[in-house]
Every structure is written in C-alpha cells, then in structure tokens.
Design a protein around this motif. Structure first.
Motif, mmCIF file in Angstrom:
data_model
loop_
_atom_site.group_PDB
_atom_site.id
_atom_site.type_symbol
_atom_site.label_atom_id
_atom_site.label_comp_id
_atom_site.label_asym_id
_atom_site.label_seq_id
_atom_site.Cartn_x
_atom_site.Cartn_y
_atom_site.Cartn_z
ATOM 1 N N SER A 50 0.663 -1.163 0.362
ATOM 2 C CA SER A 50 -0.030 0.078 0.074
ATOM 3 C C SER A 50 0.426 1.198 -0.276
ATOM 4 C CB SER A 50 -1.011 0.060 1.566
ATOM 5 O OG SER A 50 -2.367 -1.206 1.104
ATOM 6 N N VAL A 51 0.434 2.459 -0.913
ATOM 7 C CA VAL A 51 1.041 3.525 -0.539
ATOM 8 C C VAL A 51 0.403 4.596 -0.033
ATOM 9 C CG1 VAL A 51 2.374 5.246 -2.383
ATOM 10 C CG2 VAL A 51 1.973 2.477 -2.951
ATOM 11 N N LEU A 52 0.783 5.085 0.568
ATOM 12 C CA LEU A 52 -0.592 6.193 1.128
ATOM 13 C C LEU A 52 0.353 7.713 1.569
ATOM 14 C CD1 LEU A 52 -1.419 3.939 4.375
ATOM 15 C CD2 LEU A 52 -2.795 4.297 1.845
ATOM 16 N N GLY A 53 0.238 8.219 0.251
ATOM 17 C CA GLY A 53 1.251 9.340 0.261
ATOM 18 C C GLY A 53 2.698 9.241 0.537
ATOM 19 N N ASP A 54 3.240 9.671 1.660
ATOM 20 C CA ASP A 54 5.334 9.163 1.298
ATOM 21 C C ASP A 54 5.201 8.152 2.035
ATOM 22 O OD1 ASP A 54 3.790 10.335 4.105
ATOM 23 O OD2 ASP A 54 5.689 11.963 4.640
ATOM 24 N N SER A 99 8.134 0.157 -5.877
ATOM 25 C CA SER A 99 7.179 -0.162 -6.069
ATOM 26 C C SER A 99 6.332 1.485 -6.031
ATOM 27 C CB SER A 99 5.873 -1.248 -4.439
ATOM 28 O OG SER A 99 6.313 -2.384 -4.388
ATOM 29 N N LYS A 100 7.151 2.165 -5.490
ATOM 30 C CA LYS A 100 6.880 3.815 -5.294
ATOM 31 C C LYS A 100 7.109 4.273 -7.197
ATOM 32 C CE LYS A 100 6.190 7.838 -3.528
ATOM 33 N NZ LYS A 100 4.968 8.219 -4.306
ATOM 34 N N ASN A 101 8.074 3.386 -7.427
ATOM 35 C CA ASN A 101 8.884 4.065 -8.573
ATOM 36 C C ASN A 101 7.666 4.105 -10.021
ATOM 37 O OD1 ASN A 101 10.853 5.418 -7.511
ATOM 38 N ND2 ASN A 101 12.369 3.817 -8.206
ATOM 39 N N ALA A 102 7.109 2.329 -9.711
ATOM 40 C CA ALA A 102 6.417 1.974 -11.023
ATOM 41 C C ALA A 102 4.626 2.428 -10.389
ATOM 42 C CB ALA A 102 5.559 0.572 -9.932
ATOM 43 N N PHE A 103 4.340 3.036 -8.982
ATOM 44 C CA PHE A 103 3.814 4.357 -8.633
ATOM 45 C C PHE A 103 2.932 5.478 -9.577
ATOM 46 C CE2 PHE A 103 1.052 6.768 -5.881
ATOM 47 C CZ PHE A 103 -0.384 6.000 -5.750
ATOM 48 N N ASP A 104 4.482 6.158 -9.393
ATOM 49 C CA ASP A 104 4.629 7.131 -9.470
ATOM 50 C C ASP A 104 4.907 7.014 -11.143
ATOM 51 O OD1 ASP A 104 5.007 8.488 -7.070
ATOM 52 O OD2 ASP A 104 6.743 8.343 -7.344
ATOM 53 N N LEU A 105 6.016 6.630 -11.348
ATOM 54 C CA LEU A 105 5.577 6.111 -12.695
ATOM 55 C C LEU A 105 4.386 6.142 -13.789
ATOM 56 C CD1 LEU A 105 9.036 3.797 -13.973
ATOM 57 C CD2 LEU A 105 8.459 6.210 -14.364
ATOM 58 N N CYS A 108 0.191 8.034 -10.709
ATOM 59 C CA CYS A 108 -0.108 7.687 -9.671
ATOM 60 C C CYS A 108 -0.295 8.472 -8.182
ATOM 61 C CB CYS A 108 -0.506 6.400 -9.320
ATOM 62 S SG CYS A 108 -1.093 4.862 -10.651
ATOM 63 N N GLU A 109 -0.975 9.105 -8.070
ATOM 64 C CA GLU A 109 -0.942 10.437 -6.711
ATOM 65 C C GLU A 109 -1.708 10.379 -5.608
ATOM 66 O OE1 GLU A 109 -2.205 13.590 -8.518
ATOM 67 O OE2 GLU A 109 -0.355 13.831 -10.131
ATOM 68 N N LYS A 110 -1.413 10.546 -4.240
ATOM 69 C CA LYS A 110 -1.553 9.970 -3.151
ATOM 70 C C LYS A 110 -2.006 9.012 -2.498
ATOM 71 C CE LYS A 110 -1.946 14.322 -3.928
ATOM 72 N NZ LYS A 110 -1.174 15.583 -3.014
ATOM 73 N N TRP A 111 -2.391 7.926 -3.256
ATOM 74 C CA TRP A 111 -2.458 6.656 -2.204
ATOM 75 C C TRP A 111 -3.116 5.917 -3.070
ATOM 76 C CZ3 TRP A 111 -7.531 3.530 -0.834
ATOM 77 C CH2 TRP A 111 -8.346 4.190 -1.140
ATOM 78 N N GLY A 112 -2.971 4.185 -2.761
ATOM 79 C CA GLY A 112 -3.195 2.793 -4.133
ATOM 80 C C GLY A 112 -2.334 2.016 -3.418
ATOM 81 N N ARG A 113 -2.340 1.022 -4.500
ATOM 82 C CA ARG A 113 -1.650 -0.589 -3.469
ATOM 83 C C ARG A 113 -1.489 -0.829 -5.017
ATOM 84 N NH1 ARG A 113 -6.053 -3.972 -2.990
ATOM 85 N NH2 ARG A 113 -5.677 -5.015 -4.637
ATOM 86 N N ASN A 129 -3.070 -0.606 -8.020
ATOM 87 C CA ASN A 129 -4.584 -0.251 -8.267
ATOM 88 C C ASN A 129 -5.166 1.098 -8.213
ATOM 89 O OD1 ASN A 129 -7.182 -0.343 -7.134
ATOM 90 N ND2 ASN A 129 -7.678 -2.385 -6.676
ATOM 91 N N THR A 130 -5.937 2.505 -8.045
ATOM 92 C CA THR A 130 -5.839 3.513 -8.139
ATOM 93 C C THR A 130 -7.542 3.197 -7.019
ATOM 94 O OG1 THR A 130 -6.935 3.975 -9.984
ATOM 95 C CG2 THR A 130 -4.144 3.793 -9.466
ATOM 96 N N VAL A 131 -7.665 2.671 -7.140
ATOM 97 C CA VAL A 131 -9.675 2.492 -6.125
ATOM 98 C C VAL A 131 -9.568 1.428 -5.306
ATOM 99 C CG1 VAL A 131 -11.765 3.096 -6.401
ATOM 100 C CG2 VAL A 131 -10.089 4.085 -7.808
ATOM 101 N N PRO A 132 -8.538 0.834 -4.549
ATOM 102 C CA PRO A 132 -8.359 -0.224 -3.404
ATOM 103 C C PRO A 132 -9.996 -0.492 -3.126
ATOM 104 C CG PRO A 132 -6.634 0.795 -2.867
ATOM 105 C CD PRO A 132 -7.054 1.984 -4.321
ATOM 106 N N GLY A 133 -9.981 -1.598 -2.036
ATOM 107 C CA GLY A 133 -11.145 -1.659 -1.315
ATOM 108 C C GLY A 133 -10.440 -1.044 -0.532
ATOM 109 N N MET A 134 -11.911 -0.689 0.463
ATOM 110 C CA MET A 134 -11.871 -0.293 1.950
ATOM 111 C C MET A 134 -12.829 -0.801 2.745
ATOM 112 S SD MET A 134 -9.171 1.950 2.194
ATOM 113 C CE MET A 134 -9.446 3.194 3.302
ATOM 114 N N THR A 135 -13.128 -2.373 2.701
ATOM 115 C CA THR A 135 -13.640 -2.827 3.424
ATOM 116 C C THR A 135 -12.427 -3.404 4.584
ATOM 117 O OG1 THR A 135 -13.492 -4.456 2.642
ATOM 118 C CG2 THR A 135 -14.695 -3.341 1.591
#
Length: 165
Positions: A50-54, A99-105, A108-113, A129-135
């Motif tokens: 999970s990527v949550l900002g920084d 993982s963060k590099n893949a997200f940035d490349l 994607c911004e802010k949060w995801g998985r 995943n830019t809209v991961p589940g939150m259950t």
C-alpha cells in the motif's frame, strides 16, 4: 499459461489463468468487454504494498486456497491468509522503492496499492490499483493497521493527503 482480464473490472472479476486448451473458451467469456489484458502467468508468492502518500507500507503476503487470489478467495472464503513476510532490510527497502517508482511512473498520486509476484527472488509487478477496496477485509486497511494507523486515521490521512496541493 497466460492471465486474461478485462481492463475495467476490479476484485479479480472475470480474471482467468489460461492455457492453449482453454484460452479461446475463456476469451469468449470476455466478449462483453471492449479491451482486455493478456499477460504471462508468473507463479510465485503474491504480495501487495500500500502506498499512502509518503508512507510506503510493508508488503502483505496473500496465500489463497483458490487457483489465485480471485474474487472467491477475496470475499467468500475464510481460508485465505494474510501475513507480513520478513525480508532482509536492504531487500525490503528495494521492494518499497520499486513499488513507489511503479506507482509514480504510471502517474498515480496520493494513495493506492501495488500488486506483485515474487518468483525466484525477483519481483514482477502485476498492477497498480488506484481505487483499492476499503472494507474490513481489504488490504489497505490491513497495511495501515500494521503501520499503526487506525481505520479512522487511515481515512483522515487519505483525505488530507488528497486535498493537500
């Protein structure tokens, strides 16, 4: 073997692992979609970060009793297990950075998985995943809890990170 999946579904809906014998029958199931992805099937350990900002969370290992971590394993089975594997410090740092590099490349911004497979000591990225589940069974809340964030703190962080800038 290959994996086929629609580009506009989530939760592994209509994702299939195929071989030469069943690929055309499986593709017939996907005719309703305008676009699909066909990618090499790579066996191995399923991981997600999970990527949550920084904050780049420690990876979660997913062990499904299904063929792979499909819809059934995610939502209907009780025997899917989740754990936080131990990696050498340098390997963990490299995995988080990749993982963060893949997200940035991917823009994607802010949060995801970031979902990946570890096979023979190499990491293969499956998707971001830019809209991961939150259950209550979702992976991002599990990651946040490991990092010391309650569900409320996680939601607050996502909102504050998203409205900042």
């Amino acid at each position: 073997p290959v994996v086929i999946k629609p580009i506009n579904e989530g939760s592994s809906v209509n994702v299939f692992i195929c071989n030469k014998k069943n690929i055309f029958s499986r593709l017939k199931n996907l005719e309703i979609y305008k676009k699909i992805i066909i990618e090499e099937f790579i066996p191995g350990r399923e991981l997600t970060i999970s990527v949550l900002g920084d904050l780049i969370c420690d990876p979660i290992e997913i062990v499904a009793q299904e063929e792979f971590y499909n819809f059934e394993a995610k939502y209907n089975r009780t025997d899917t297990s989740y754990s936080f594997p131990i990696f050498a410090e340098d390997k963990l740092a490299k995995l988080k950075k990749l993982s963060k590099n893949a997200f940035d490349l991917l823009g994607c911004e802010k949060w995801g998985r970031v979902d990946l497979i570890e096979h023979e000591d190499k990491f293969y990225f499956i998707e971001v995943n830019t809209v991961p589940g939150m259950t209550e069974t979702s992976l991002v809340p599990k990651s946040a809890e490991k990092e010391g964030l309650s569900f409320y703190e996680l939601i607050k962080k996502i909102i504050m990170d998203s409205i900042d800038n």
